[in-house]
Scaffold this active site. Sequence first.
Site, mmCIF file in Angstrom:
data_model
loop_
_atom_site.group_PDB
_atom_site.id
_atom_site.type_symbol
_atom_site.label_atom_id
_atom_site.label_comp_id
_atom_site.label_asym_id
_atom_site.label_seq_id
_atom_site.Cartn_x
_atom_site.Cartn_y
_atom_site.Cartn_z
ATOM 1 N N THR A 1 0.836 -1.194 0.000
ATOM 2 C CA THR A 1 0.000 0.000 0.000
ATOM 3 C C THR A 1 0.873 1.247 0.000
ATOM 4 O O THR A 1 2.020 1.220 0.450
ATOM 5 C CB THR A 1 -0.934 0.039 1.224
ATOM 6 O OG1 THR A 1 -1.795 1.173 1.115
ATOM 7 C CG2 THR A 1 -0.156 0.142 2.524
ATOM 8 N N GLY A 2 0.304 2.323 -0.501
ATOM 9 C CA GLY A 2 0.939 3.624 -0.396
ATOM 10 C C GLY A 2 0.127 4.537 0.497
ATOM 11 O O GLY A 2 0.426 5.725 0.651
ATOM 12 N N LYS B 1 -3.588 3.600 6.288
ATOM 13 C CA LYS B 1 -3.735 2.142 6.297
ATOM 14 C C LYS B 1 -2.458 1.487 6.842
ATOM 15 O O LYS B 1 -2.520 0.548 7.649
ATOM 16 C CB LYS B 1 -4.005 1.663 4.868
ATOM 17 C CG LYS B 1 -4.356 0.205 4.730
ATOM 18 C CD LYS B 1 -4.581 -0.184 3.273
ATOM 19 C CE LYS B 1 -5.794 0.485 2.661
ATOM 20 N NZ LYS B 1 -6.091 -0.056 1.299
ATOM 21 N N ASP C 1 -7.508 -4.472 0.389
ATOM 22 C CA ASP C 1 -8.367 -3.592 -0.393
ATOM 23 C C ASP C 1 -9.625 -3.398 0.435
ATOM 24 O O ASP C 1 -10.189 -4.361 0.980
ATOM 25 C CB ASP C 1 -8.710 -4.164 -1.768
ATOM 26 C CG ASP C 1 -9.210 -3.054 -2.699
ATOM 27 O OD1 ASP C 1 -8.471 -2.078 -2.888
ATOM 28 O OD2 ASP C 1 -10.337 -3.152 -3.205
ATOM 29 N N ASP D 1 -13.664 7.959 7.893
ATOM 30 C CA ASP D 1 -13.887 7.806 9.338
ATOM 31 C C ASP D 1 -14.790 8.878 9.957
ATOM 32 O O ASP D 1 -15.601 8.573 10.838
ATOM 33 C CB ASP D 1 -12.556 7.767 10.083
ATOM 34 C CG ASP D 1 -11.819 6.448 9.892
ATOM 35 O OD1 ASP D 1 -12.378 5.538 9.259
ATOM 36 O OD2 ASP D 1 -10.672 6.333 10.380
#
Length: 203
Positions: A14-15, A19, A75, A164
């Site tokens: 991931t970038g 996360k 994902d 969020d």
Amino acid sequence: MTRRLTDPRLVVATGNKGKLEEMRQLLGPRGIEITSLKDHALPEPEETEDTFLGNARIKAHAAAKALGMPVLADDSGIVVDALDGAPGVRTADWAETPSGRDFMVAMTRTHEALLASGAPEPWTARFVSVLVLAWPDGHEEVFEGRTEGRVVWPPRGALGHGYDPVFVPEGQDRTFAEMTAEEKNRLSHRGNSTRAFEAACLG
């Protein structure tokens, strides 16, 4: 038979800084040293599938083959019932702007779509996280986590990331962005998928 992870080093494909930080919070206590695609100078592959599982597979297998070691990919996104499941796998796409991702843009677009739909509140929704742990030989393990809840407006809280500030988990009265990292991780979709991965592959 489930294949276990024996190396304490783990690449997370991931970038996404938010996360990555959550994965470090969740797995750090197990002594897992997490690095990202950026740490290995790898690009993020194009996500061309229409399911969370499909896109997680793309990311995990591409990096595992490039690095010759196991790679974990997530994902995830928000699925809103009144929007027929949108934004779903396109959650990050809804935040794209000419100057980069802006989730305030995405949350506003979602709220406007809900108003346009005429759907009454509560606007039920869920966060979904699918993890794929891939090995260079093509083997994979898959884990899914979900958190049911509802979309609220206006956004509340300054913690967390992504959607969020507009998501209240079922049985709660605060958004994810109003919770500490520890509180959110106990309830979150990514917390649930990561705990399933831990139980199966770390033991």
